[in-house]
Scaffold this motif. Structure first.
Motif, mmCIF file in Angstrom:
data_model
loop_
_atom_site.group_PDB
_atom_site.id
_atom_site.type_symbol
_atom_site.label_atom_id
_atom_site.label_comp_id
_atom_site.label_asym_id
_atom_site.label_seq_id
_atom_site.Cartn_x
_atom_site.Cartn_y
_atom_site.Cartn_z
ATOM 1 N N TYR A 41 67.995 139.878 17.695
ATOM 2 C CA TYR A 41 67.654 140.409 16.201
ATOM 3 C C TYR A 41 68.257 141.799 15.726
ATOM 4 O O TYR A 41 68.920 142.429 16.540
ATOM 5 C CB TYR A 41 66.118 140.858 16.451
ATOM 6 C CG TYR A 41 65.730 142.236 17.363
ATOM 7 C CD1 TYR A 41 65.513 143.167 16.551
ATOM 8 C CD2 TYR A 41 65.677 142.247 18.648
ATOM 9 C CE1 TYR A 41 65.236 144.723 17.378
ATOM 10 C CE2 TYR A 41 65.426 143.473 19.347
ATOM 11 C CZ TYR A 41 65.366 144.540 18.662
ATOM 12 O OH TYR A 41 65.074 145.586 19.506
ATOM 13 N N GLU A 42 68.104 142.006 14.645
ATOM 14 C CA GLU A 42 68.575 143.039 13.859
ATOM 15 C C GLU A 42 67.828 144.295 13.576
ATOM 16 O O GLU A 42 66.506 143.871 13.156
ATOM 17 C CB GLU A 42 69.214 142.482 12.372
ATOM 18 C CG GLU A 42 69.758 143.606 11.405
ATOM 19 C CD GLU A 42 70.430 142.897 10.154
ATOM 20 O OE1 GLU A 42 71.388 143.583 9.857
ATOM 21 O OE2 GLU A 42 69.951 142.038 9.962
ATOM 22 N N ASN A 43 67.877 145.165 13.910
ATOM 23 C CA ASN A 43 67.097 146.347 13.718
ATOM 24 C C ASN A 43 67.231 147.077 12.328
ATOM 25 O O ASN A 43 68.378 147.731 12.359
ATOM 26 C CB ASN A 43 67.085 147.400 14.960
ATOM 27 C CG ASN A 43 66.228 148.558 14.935
ATOM 28 O OD1 ASN A 43 65.254 148.654 14.001
ATOM 29 N ND2 ASN A 43 66.612 149.560 15.884
ATOM 30 N N GLN A 47 65.691 149.807 9.447
ATOM 31 C CA GLN A 47 64.778 150.661 9.205
ATOM 32 C C GLN A 47 63.887 150.751 7.913
ATOM 33 O O GLN A 47 63.036 150.982 7.687
ATOM 34 C CB GLN A 47 65.403 152.064 9.238
ATOM 35 C CG GLN A 47 66.281 152.416 8.160
ATOM 36 C CD GLN A 47 67.717 151.960 8.127
ATOM 37 O OE1 GLN A 47 68.017 151.001 8.831
ATOM 38 N NE2 GLN A 47 68.590 152.817 7.346
#
Length: 93
Positions: free
Chosen positions: A26-28, A30
């Motif tokens: 997955y891509e984190n 913000q």
């Protein structure tokens, strides 16, 4: 890294390698976590999906390489703000 020839093929290989091992990829990002603060500053502004999203960024790279550095940020907001499986992107400038 973004100047790698056939980056799409490399990305597909990475996704396949994770899937073969049963690992979560997955891509984190913000920015979706800032939406509650935005809603507190502008009550009701997120009641409906946006019709347009503009986000100015200053990536470290230039040209096409800048897309790899920065495109994940507006895309993560679209994924959080637009219901459904495939929000449409009409234009990227």
């Amino acid at each position: 890294m973004w100047e790698v020839p056939a980056i799409d093929a490399l990305a597909s290989e990475i996704v396949a390698a994770f899937a073969e091992r049963g690992l979560l990829l997955y891509e984190n990002c913000q920015w979706p976590f800032a939406l509650s603060g935005f809603e507190r500053l502008h009550p009701g502004s997120l009641a409906a999906p946006p019709r347009e999203l503009r986000m100015e960024l200053q990536p470290a790279s230039h040209g096409l390489a800048a897309l790899g550095d920065s495109l994940s940020h507006p895309l993560s907001l679209l994924q959080a703000l637009v219901p459904g499986d495939a929000p449409a992107v009409d234009e990227i400038r």
